[in-house]
Scaffold this motif. Structure first.
Motif, PDB file in Angstrom:
ATOM      1  N   MET A 140       0.748  -1.048  -0.035  1.00  0.00           N
ATOM      2  CA  MET A 140      -0.131  -0.220  -0.197  1.00  0.00           C
ATOM      3  C   MET A 140       0.815   1.279  -0.178  1.00  0.00           C
ATOM      4  SD  MET A 140      -3.144  -1.033   0.300  1.00  0.00           S
ATOM      5  CE  MET A 140      -2.716  -2.625  -0.902  1.00  0.00           C
ATOM      6  N   ALA A 141       2.057   1.255  -0.528  1.00  0.00           N
ATOM      7  CA  ALA A 141       3.262   2.228  -0.142  1.00  0.00           C
ATOM      8  C   ALA A 141       3.021   3.580  -0.998  1.00  0.00           C
ATOM      9  CB  ALA A 141       4.402   1.638  -0.415  1.00  0.00           C
ATOM     10  N   ARG A 142       1.753   3.096  -2.166  1.00  0.00           N
ATOM     11  CA  ARG A 142       1.695   4.188  -3.010  1.00  0.00           C
ATOM     12  C   ARG A 142       0.016   4.521  -3.230  1.00  0.00           C
ATOM     13  NH1 ARG A 142       4.418   2.093  -8.560  1.00  0.00           N
ATOM     14  NH2 ARG A 142       3.597   3.967  -9.184  1.00  0.00           N
ATOM     15  N   LEU A 143      -0.685   4.146  -2.230  1.00  0.00           N
ATOM     16  CA  LEU A 143      -2.075   4.199  -2.370  1.00  0.00           C
ATOM     17  C   LEU A 143      -2.598   5.409  -1.771  1.00  0.00           C
ATOM     18  CD1 LEU A 143      -4.894   3.141  -3.470  1.00  0.00           C
ATOM     19  CD2 LEU A 143      -4.834   1.824  -1.239  1.00  0.00           C
ATOM     20  N   SER A 144      -3.041   6.380  -2.161  1.00  0.00           N
ATOM     21  CA  SER A 144      -3.537   7.525  -1.717  1.00  0.00           C
ATOM     22  C   SER A 144      -5.008   7.768  -1.705  1.00  0.00           C
ATOM     23  CB  SER A 144      -2.973   8.854  -2.612  1.00  0.00           C
ATOM     24  OG  SER A 144      -3.600   9.909  -2.054  1.00  0.00           O
ATOM     25  N   LEU A 145      -5.729   8.157  -0.669  1.00  0.00           N
ATOM     26  CA  LEU A 145      -7.097   8.774  -0.577  1.00  0.00           C
ATOM     27  C   LEU A 145      -7.358   9.964  -1.168  1.00  0.00           C
ATOM     28  CD1 LEU A 145     -10.178   8.013   0.397  1.00  0.00           C
ATOM     29  CD2 LEU A 145      -9.550   9.064   2.577  1.00  0.00           C
ATOM     30  N   ASN A 146      -8.256  10.151  -2.163  1.00  0.00           N
ATOM     31  CA  ASN A 146      -8.453  11.647  -2.437  1.00  0.00           C
ATOM     32  C   ASN A 146      -9.929  11.702  -1.304  1.00  0.00           C
ATOM     33  OD1 ASN A 146     -10.404  13.301  -4.009  1.00  0.00           O
ATOM     34  ND2 ASN A 146      -8.560  13.684  -5.262  1.00  0.00           N
ATOM     35  N   THR A 147      -9.846  12.975  -0.933  1.00  0.00           N
ATOM     36  CA  THR A 147     -11.075  13.546  -0.075  1.00  0.00           C
ATOM     37  C   THR A 147     -12.543  13.327  -0.707  1.00  0.00           C
ATOM     38  OG1 THR A 147     -10.437  15.693  -0.316  1.00  0.00           O
ATOM     39  CG2 THR A 147      -9.114  14.715   1.488  1.00  0.00           C
ATOM     40  N   ALA A 148     -12.446  13.401  -1.958  1.00  0.00           N
ATOM     41  CA  ALA A 148     -13.769  13.320  -2.629  1.00  0.00           C
ATOM     42  C   ALA A 148     -14.307  12.061  -2.364  1.00  0.00           C
ATOM     43  CB  ALA A 148     -13.578  13.888  -4.084  1.00  0.00           C
ATOM     44  N   THR A 149     -13.754  10.892  -2.146  1.00  0.00           N
ATOM     45  CA  THR A 149     -14.133   9.839  -2.031  1.00  0.00           C
ATOM     46  C   THR A 149     -14.800   9.487  -0.991  1.00  0.00           C
ATOM     47  OG1 THR A 149     -12.247   8.875  -3.465  1.00  0.00           O
ATOM     48  CG2 THR A 149     -13.463   7.085  -2.313  1.00  0.00           C
ATOM     49  N   THR A 150     -14.297  10.359   0.179  1.00  0.00           N
ATOM     50  CA  THR A 150     -15.088   9.892   1.511  1.00  0.00           C
ATOM     51  C   THR A 150     -15.679  11.396   1.915  1.00  0.00           C
ATOM     52  OG1 THR A 150     -12.874  10.356   2.413  1.00  0.00           O
ATOM     53  CG2 THR A 150     -13.778   8.275   2.558  1.00  0.00           C
ATOM     54  N   LYS A 151     -16.712  11.575   0.991  1.00  0.00           N
ATOM     55  CA  LYS A 151     -17.130  12.943   1.045  1.00  0.00           C
ATOM     56  C   LYS A 151     -17.778  13.519   2.291  1.00  0.00           C
ATOM     57  CE  LYS A 151     -20.172  15.975  -1.879  1.00  0.00           C
ATOM     58  NZ  LYS A 151     -21.624  16.031  -2.602  1.00  0.00           N
ATOM     59  N   GLY A 152     -18.306  12.582   2.978  1.00  0.00           N
ATOM     60  CA  GLY A 152     -18.765  12.976   4.484  1.00  0.00           C
ATOM     61  C   GLY A 152     -17.933  13.141   5.487  1.00  0.00           C
ATOM     62  N   TRP A 153     -16.689  12.905   5.386  1.00  0.00           N
ATOM     63  CA  TRP A 153     -15.392  13.309   6.236  1.00  0.00           C
ATOM     64  C   TRP A 153     -14.676  14.415   6.088  1.00  0.00           C
ATOM     65  CZ3 TRP A 153     -11.865   8.160   6.184  1.00  0.00           C
ATOM     66  CH2 TRP A 153     -12.502   7.464   7.131  1.00  0.00           C
ATOM     67  N   THR A 154     -14.566  15.287   7.375  1.00  0.00           N
ATOM     68  CA  THR A 154     -13.687  16.478   7.137  1.00  0.00           C
ATOM     69  C   THR A 154     -12.412  16.193   6.587  1.00  0.00           C
ATOM     70  OG1 THR A 154     -12.926  16.062   9.598  1.00  0.00           O
ATOM     71  CG2 THR A 154     -15.351  17.472   9.082  1.00  0.00           C
ATOM     72  N   LEU A 155     -11.585  17.147   6.467  1.00  0.00           N
ATOM     73  CA  LEU A 155     -10.200  17.022   6.096  1.00  0.00           C
ATOM     74  C   LEU A 155      -9.394  16.015   7.367  1.00  0.00           C
ATOM     75  CD1 LEU A 155      -7.727  18.979   4.215  1.00  0.00           C
ATOM     76  CD2 LEU A 155      -6.925  18.210   6.422  1.00  0.00           C
ATOM     77  N   ARG A 156      -9.564  16.558   8.427  1.00  0.00           N
ATOM     78  CA  ARG A 156      -8.943  15.652   9.510  1.00  0.00           C
ATOM     79  C   ARG A 156      -9.472  14.375   9.720  1.00  0.00           C
ATOM     80  NH1 ARG A 156      -6.490  16.975  14.384  1.00  0.00           N
ATOM     81  NH2 ARG A 156      -6.613  19.171  14.214  1.00  0.00           N
ATOM     82  N   GLU A 157     -10.743  14.085   9.611  1.00  0.00           N
ATOM     83  CA  GLU A 157     -11.176  12.746   9.525  1.00  0.00           C
ATOM     84  C   GLU A 157     -10.541  12.010   8.668  1.00  0.00           C
ATOM     85  OE1 GLU A 157     -15.668  13.568  11.437  1.00  0.00           O
ATOM     86  OE2 GLU A 157     -15.268  13.589   9.445  1.00  0.00           O
ATOM     87  N   ALA A 158     -10.715  12.568   7.176  1.00  0.00           N
ATOM     88  CA  ALA A 158      -9.836  11.611   6.174  1.00  0.00           C
ATOM     89  C   ALA A 158      -8.601  11.416   6.209  1.00  0.00           C
ATOM     90  CB  ALA A 158     -10.408  12.544   4.773  1.00  0.00           C
ATOM     91  N   VAL A 159      -7.806  12.328   7.020  1.00  0.00           N
ATOM     92  CA  VAL A 159      -6.465  12.357   7.116  1.00  0.00           C
ATOM     93  C   VAL A 159      -6.072  11.039   8.207  1.00  0.00           C
ATOM     94  CG1 VAL A 159      -4.417  13.229   8.201  1.00  0.00           C
ATOM     95  CG2 VAL A 159      -5.638  14.453   6.301  1.00  0.00           C
ATOM     96  N   GLU A 160      -6.850  11.275   9.244  1.00  0.00           N
ATOM     97  CA  GLU A 160      -6.842  10.155  10.104  1.00  0.00           C
ATOM     98  C   GLU A 160      -7.408   8.751   9.602  1.00  0.00           C
ATOM     99  OE1 GLU A 160      -7.334  13.171  14.023  1.00  0.00           O
ATOM    100  OE2 GLU A 160      -9.194  11.965  13.508  1.00  0.00           O
ATOM    101  N   GLY A 161      -8.397   8.659   8.836  1.00  0.00           N
ATOM    102  CA  GLY A 161      -8.782   7.662   8.242  1.00  0.00           C
ATOM    103  C   GLY A 161      -7.554   6.875   7.434  1.00  0.00           C
ATOM    104  N   ALA A 162      -7.229   7.639   6.611  1.00  0.00           N
ATOM    105  CA  ALA A 162      -6.094   7.039   5.795  1.00  0.00           C
ATOM    106  C   ALA A 162      -4.872   6.606   6.428  1.00  0.00           C
ATOM    107  CB  ALA A 162      -5.789   8.249   4.747  1.00  0.00           C
TER     108      ALA A 162
END
Lengths: 312, 312
Positions: B1-23
């Motif tokens: 998973m060393a190159r996999l990135s979550l774009n925040t549009a995929t988890t639209k319900g999350w704030t930036l902080r939530e998306a970063v913590e989730g990733a």
């Protein structure tokens, strides 16, 4: 109006006879026929109806659906297209439009969209793509293999060319908008259609320019010019691109002038390329289908006069 | 998973902080950020959140919307893109994705689709297209003039390049699927994006390969190879193409493996072209947006492992 043709798909509620009579009433010189309408009226009878109305047939729609990978599917496609070639010849048109079909998983013979099983390419699925002539990509899924599907189209065209030549009919490749690449046509650009046509004589394999499908293409001017230089422009279909999309995007086609297509520019490119044939109007649109045919024809003629005719 | 990135549009319900913590919880090394999420959290605070989580920012979405023809629209676009460039630099990413905008009549700054007045190009409308550098086509309608819209994109990129260079940011041109040519992006193919990038250094103008937008392109292998040879592949976004279309086709994006894209083949082309950067997953899909973010991340990682990772 000396070059305006009514495609029978535009007046879907009409039988072939009604469409021919409507076109004649509106002063049009030609009709484009769909095979379902021809089959309803009978092949010989259809030819007679058009001939006695003094019209010509600008094209027959449609052959194609050539992407099957299994022997039975390939045989069925060849058989159906041989029949279509004979129908075109009988109807007195040299132009048989081909919609070539989509990916094997999505393309039915009639071209309807199918939902695709999500688990189709999961772990454990066969991981070979054994199409001759291309490198095997481990893990590739044949059902989604666009490169191989396009190669099958090329192979089937090669097999049908002698039949078309025998009957004096031209196989007219229609690039469809890329939104239909999965389920209707793996030919997505005019340039690609011309590449597929290139091995064959221009009088046997041509292309049709349908504004709805190709208006967005950054290569469009160049490829129209090329198509003209090669003598392969077999038809020009005018139809606008509407937004927002209809529930079925196939029905987002509209009367010339109602959408986003720059008809002045594209028509001038087609004219500059030397095209002097019919301009066929083929619109799939529920609102237009719900409108009386004579009214549709009047709108169609008025829009042609305003947006297309000055540039022909 | 060393190159996999979550774009925040995929988890639209999350704030930036939530998306970063989730990733971070999911073991991902990177996030792709949208400017709306960054604005909510604040620019400096967003940079801090990502940095403290030990992640990198694979890209910032999005600049662009460059097709305005009026002075006020041009000024607004340049000003907004200067701000976006500074935001990217502050967030520590060199890659600023550009969605370049559609035809003037349809493109709003936010990119929403607008119904287009049917009488817009009726008789009597101004019949000049006075864009410098191209032949005037009598009767052409500037609001539908795709060639001129594309030239304006080229002109605006030229004006923004010095700003991007000053801040060490790359303008990343994103070809969008041709179904969005009217209302979102007049760049429709990878080849066209590379042609637009060609006058500028590769470290200042690049391209992103988003499978949803380019999978259908008959030129795709050739243009990915070219992009790699030119050093311009700034990102690889994986997302599947679903049928039937959602009511808004923009939301017909799906998890890798759920649609028609041949990820094995395209990923191998991207890898063969020398791309070694992040693989970002950006999905607009109401069902996925209605799913808990951690579950979306788990599905996303599993699909990546099955369909993409073996080919990287």
């Amino acid at each position: 109006m000396a070059r305006l043709s009514l495609n029978t798909a535009t007046t879907k509620g009409w039988t072939l006879r009604e469409a021919v009579e409507g076109a004649a009433r509106a002063g049009l010189p030609a009709v484009g026929l769909w095979r379902d309408r021809v089959a309803e009226a009978g092949l010989e009878e259809s030819a007679r109806i058009v001939r006695e109305a003094g019209l010509r047939v600008s094209s027959l729609c449609r052959g194609g659906f050539l992407t099957a990978a299994d022997d039975a599917g390939i045989d069925a496609a060849l058989q159906d297209n041989r029949a279509a070639i004979i129908e075109a010849a009988t109807l007195g048109t040299s132009e048989l439009v081909f919609v070539v079909g989509g990916l094997p998983a999505a393309s039915t013979f009639g071209g309807a969209a199918l939902p695709y099983p999500a688990d189709r390419a999961a772990d454990g699925e066969a991981s070979t793509s054994s199409e001759a002539g291309r490198a095997v990509v481990p893990g590739a899924d044949p059902a989604r293999d666009l490169v191989a599907s396009r190669q099958r189209v090329a192979d089937r065209i090669g097999e049908l060319v002698p039949v078309a030549q025998e009957h004096g009919v031209r196989i007219v490749l229609e690039p469809l908008h890329p939104m239909f690449a999965a389920d209707r046509a793996v030919i997505s650009t005019l340039g690609q259609a011309l590449d597929l046509a290139a091995p064959f004589p221009a009088e046997t394999v041509g292309v049709v320019v349908d504004t709805y499908h190709v208006w967005w293409d950054p290569e469009l001017e160049r490829q129209i010019t090329r198509a003209g230089a090669e003598g392969r422009i077999a038809g020009y279909q005018t139809c606008d691109f509407l937004l927002p999309f209809a529930a079925d995007p196939l029905l987002s086609r509209g009367h010339v002038g109602d959408g986003y297509v720059d008809f002045a520019t594209i028509t001038r490119w087609v004219t500059a390329a030397g095209y002097t044939g019919d301009v066929e109007v083929e619109i799939f649109n529920q609102t237009i289908w719900d409108t009386p045919g004579d009214q549709t024809l009047a709108t169609m003629a008025a829009r042609h006069r305003t947006h297309v005719l000055p540039h022909l």
